[in-house]
Design an enzyme around this catalytic site. Structure first.
Site, PDB file in Angstrom:
ATOM      1  N   GLY A   1     -42.551   1.884  31.771  1.00  0.00           N
ATOM      2  CA  GLY A   1     -42.049   3.172  31.301  1.00  0.00           C
ATOM      3  C   GLY A   1     -42.504   3.380  29.887  1.00  0.00           C
ATOM      4  O   GLY A   1     -43.696   3.234  29.597  1.00  0.00           O
ATOM      5  N   GLU A   2     -41.579   3.659  29.013  1.00  0.00           N
ATOM      6  CA  GLU A   2     -41.907   3.875  27.606  1.00  0.00           C
ATOM      7  C   GLU A   2     -40.924   3.040  26.765  1.00  0.00           C
ATOM      8  O   GLU A   2     -39.734   3.332  26.724  1.00  0.00           O
ATOM      9  CB  GLU A   2     -41.816   5.370  27.292  1.00  0.00           C
ATOM     10  CG  GLU A   2     -42.133   5.719  25.871  1.00  0.00           C
ATOM     11  CD  GLU A   2     -43.437   5.094  25.374  1.00  0.00           C
ATOM     12  OE1 GLU A   2     -44.485   5.276  26.009  1.00  0.00           O
ATOM     13  OE2 GLU A   2     -43.380   4.397  24.343  1.00  0.00           O
ATOM     14  N   SER A   3     -41.468   2.021  26.133  1.00  0.00           N
ATOM     15  CA  SER A   3     -40.609   1.056  25.442  1.00  0.00           C
ATOM     16  C   SER A   3     -39.828   1.693  24.295  1.00  0.00           C
ATOM     17  O   SER A   3     -38.716   1.261  23.981  1.00  0.00           O
ATOM     18  CB  SER A   3     -41.439  -0.126  24.933  1.00  0.00           C
ATOM     19  OG  SER A   3     -42.495   0.323  24.108  1.00  0.00           O
TER      20      SER A   3
ATOM     21  N   CYS B   1     -44.863  -4.439  31.996  1.00  0.00           N
ATOM     22  CA  CYS B   1     -45.480  -3.412  31.143  1.00  0.00           C
ATOM     23  C   CYS B   1     -44.583  -3.036  29.964  1.00  0.00           C
ATOM     24  O   CYS B   1     -44.422  -3.851  29.062  1.00  0.00           O
ATOM     25  CB  CYS B   1     -45.887  -2.212  31.995  1.00  0.00           C
ATOM     26  SG  CYS B   1     -47.152  -1.220  31.182  1.00  0.00           S
TER      27      CYS B   1
ATOM     28  N   ARG C   1     -49.360  -2.921  21.931  1.00  0.00           N
ATOM     29  CA  ARG C   1     -49.146  -1.823  22.878  1.00  0.00           C
ATOM     30  C   ARG C   1     -50.462  -1.086  23.153  1.00  0.00           C
ATOM     31  O   ARG C   1     -51.344  -1.048  22.306  1.00  0.00           O
ATOM     32  CB  ARG C   1     -48.122  -0.827  22.324  1.00  0.00           C
ATOM     33  CG  ARG C   1     -46.770  -1.448  22.056  1.00  0.00           C
ATOM     34  CD  ARG C   1     -45.861  -0.522  21.268  1.00  0.00           C
ATOM     35  NE  ARG C   1     -45.579   0.710  21.951  1.00  0.00           N
ATOM     36  CZ  ARG C   1     -45.631   1.910  21.397  1.00  0.00           C
ATOM     37  NH1 ARG C   1     -45.950   2.047  20.134  1.00  0.00           N
ATOM     38  NH2 ARG C   1     -45.353   2.972  22.094  1.00  0.00           N
TER      39      ARG C   1
ATOM     40  N   ILE D   1     -51.644   0.367  33.432  1.00  0.00           N
ATOM     41  CA  ILE D   1     -51.471   1.766  33.027  1.00  0.00           C
ATOM     42  C   ILE D   1     -50.994   1.767  31.574  1.00  0.00           C
ATOM     43  O   ILE D   1     -49.875   1.365  31.292  1.00  0.00           O
ATOM     44  CB  ILE D   1     -50.435   2.482  33.924  1.00  0.00           C
ATOM     45  CG1 ILE D   1     -50.810   2.335  35.398  1.00  0.00           C
ATOM     46  CG2 ILE D   1     -50.308   3.951  33.524  1.00  0.00           C
ATOM     47  CD1 ILE D   1     -49.699   2.755  36.369  1.00  0.00           C
ATOM     48  N   ARG D   2     -51.862   2.181  30.674  1.00  0.00           N
ATOM     49  CA  ARG D   2     -51.535   2.107  29.223  1.00  0.00           C
ATOM     50  C   ARG D   2     -50.918   0.746  28.903  1.00  0.00           C
ATOM     51  O   ARG D   2     -49.896   0.649  28.239  1.00  0.00           O
ATOM     52  CB  ARG D   2     -50.604   3.255  28.816  1.00  0.00           C
ATOM     53  CG  ARG D   2     -51.233   4.623  28.998  1.00  0.00           C
ATOM     54  CD  ARG D   2     -50.258   5.749  28.670  1.00  0.00           C
ATOM     55  NE  ARG D   2     -49.780   5.661  27.311  1.00  0.00           N
ATOM     56  CZ  ARG D   2     -48.488   5.705  26.961  1.00  0.00           C
ATOM     57  NH1 ARG D   2     -47.551   5.808  27.863  1.00  0.00           N
ATOM     58  NH2 ARG D   2     -48.158   5.647  25.704  1.00  0.00           N
TER      59      ARG D   2
ATOM     60  N   HIS E   1     -48.292  -3.315  36.276  1.00  0.00           N
ATOM     61  CA  HIS E   1     -47.272  -2.884  37.240  1.00  0.00           C
ATOM     62  C   HIS E   1     -47.502  -3.656  38.540  1.00  0.00           C
ATOM     63  O   HIS E   1     -48.463  -3.384  39.247  1.00  0.00           O
ATOM     64  CB  HIS E   1     -47.389  -1.379  37.500  1.00  0.00           C
ATOM     65  CG  HIS E   1     -47.018  -0.562  36.306  1.00  0.00           C
ATOM     66  ND1 HIS E   1     -45.788   0.009  36.171  1.00  0.00           N
ATOM     67  CD2 HIS E   1     -47.704  -0.269  35.192  1.00  0.00           C
ATOM     68  CE1 HIS E   1     -45.725   0.638  35.015  1.00  0.00           C
ATOM     69  NE2 HIS E   1     -46.887   0.489  34.395  1.00  0.00           N
TER      70      HIS E   1
ATOM     71  N   GLU F   1     -45.555  -3.445  41.028  1.00  0.00           N
ATOM     72  CA  GLU F   1     -44.717  -2.767  42.017  1.00  0.00           C
ATOM     73  C   GLU F   1     -45.438  -1.574  42.644  1.00  0.00           C
ATOM     74  O   GLU F   1     -44.834  -0.762  43.322  1.00  0.00           O
ATOM     75  CB  GLU F   1     -43.388  -2.330  41.378  1.00  0.00           C
ATOM     76  CG  GLU F   1     -43.436  -1.121  40.461  1.00  0.00           C
ATOM     77  CD  GLU F   1     -43.980  -1.410  39.068  1.00  0.00           C
ATOM     78  OE1 GLU F   1     -44.547  -2.489  38.854  1.00  0.00           O
ATOM     79  OE2 GLU F   1     -43.865  -0.533  38.196  1.00  0.00           O
TER      80      GLU F   1
HETATM   81  N1  GLN Z   1     -47.395   2.179  26.473  1.00  0.00           N
HETATM   82  C1  GLN Z   1     -46.082   2.082  27.033  1.00  0.00           C
HETATM   83  C2  GLN Z   1     -45.077   1.615  25.974  1.00  0.00           C
HETATM   84  O1  GLN Z   1     -45.391   1.476  24.836  1.00  0.00           O
HETATM   85  C3  GLN Z   1     -46.051   1.151  28.225  1.00  0.00           C
HETATM   86  C4  GLN Z   1     -46.814   1.745  29.383  1.00  0.00           C
HETATM   87  C5  GLN Z   1     -46.284   1.370  30.740  1.00  0.00           C
HETATM   88  O2  GLN Z   1     -45.172   0.843  30.904  1.00  0.00           O
HETATM   89  N2  GLN Z   1     -47.054   1.705  31.771  1.00  0.00           N
HETATM   90  O3  GLN Z   1     -43.938   1.432  26.325  1.00  0.00           O
END
Ligand code: GLN
EC number: 4.3.3.6
Length: 202
Positions: free
Chosen positions: A55-57, A87, A116, A142-143, A183, A185
């Site tokens: 997600g987004e930390s 992630c 990150r 993914i990112r 990921h 999942e």
């Molecule tokens: N770049 C996201 C973060 O800083 C992590 C990306 C992801 O969970 N797919 O949280």
């Protein structure tokens, strides 16, 4: 893994503030675990395992502090709760970030340094096949972050190559905490969840 009987199935919490919650819940249920969404400190009571999803930390950090969940999460994990971090979950678990967002805090339970977005932007997402503990894991990046330094007690489980062809660490284990950059999942992959669930007692 055969589905566990309802009596012996572990209760697994998924941090449910934001991000890829549903995918983890679906896999856990498919594998016979009981599941619980973790949003408040009381949701941690009696868990046999915990997943910190992607997600987004920065959002995990803000919401967990708002809901007064950050300290109980740290205490539960430091107390030995088996944890799988994926992630953004890896970022959120890390002791140190090379490039935190302004004011970003982490749980600090995993003795690593993390960078990150180490593979570039969303357009640089990729699918890779990794071998972890002798098992093949199809992984979506993914990112994705990478682990740039590991401290005492941390075992490297997998590395891959970044855009420059350099080997970079993407999966680690510190005792009861398993953390991966990717990921696991997506695309029906369950290998990592099956292996991790073996360490969650009911
Ligand atoms: N770049 C996201 C973060 O800083 C992590 C990306 C992801 O969970 N797919 O949280």
């Amino acid at each position: 893994m055969p589905a566990a009987s309802p009596d012996t199935a572990p209760v697994i919490g998924v941090l449910s503030l934001q991000g890829g919650v549903e995918e983890h819940l679906a896999i856990l249920e498919q594998l016979g675990a009981h599941t619980r969404r973790v949003r408040l400190p009381k949701d941690l009571d009696g868990l046999d395992g915990l997943i910190l999803p992607g997600g987004e930390s920065t959002v995990f950090d803000k919401l967990a502090r708002t809901f007064e969940l950050a300290e109980p999460l740290t205490a539960a994990i430091e107390g030995g709760l088996p944890t799988l971090a994926t992630c953004a979950g890896l970022i959120y678990a890390a002791r140190e970030l090379e490039n935190p967002a302004s004011g970003q805090q982490t749980l600090g339970v995993l003795n690593v340094t993390v960078r990150r977005n180490a593979f570039g932007s969303q357009r640089n997402s990729s699918e890779r096949t990794l071998t972890i503990d002798g098992e093949t894991v199809e992984s979506s990046f993914i990112r994705a972050p990478i682990v740039t330094a590991v401290g005492g007690g941390v075992e490297v489980l997998a590395s891959t190559q970044d855009a420059d062809g350099e080997d970079v660490i993407v999966a680690v284990r510190q005792g009861h905490i398993t953390a991966v950059s990717f990921h696991p999942e997506e695309n029906g992959e369950t290998t990592l969840h099956v292996a991790w669930l073996r360490g969650c007692r009911s």
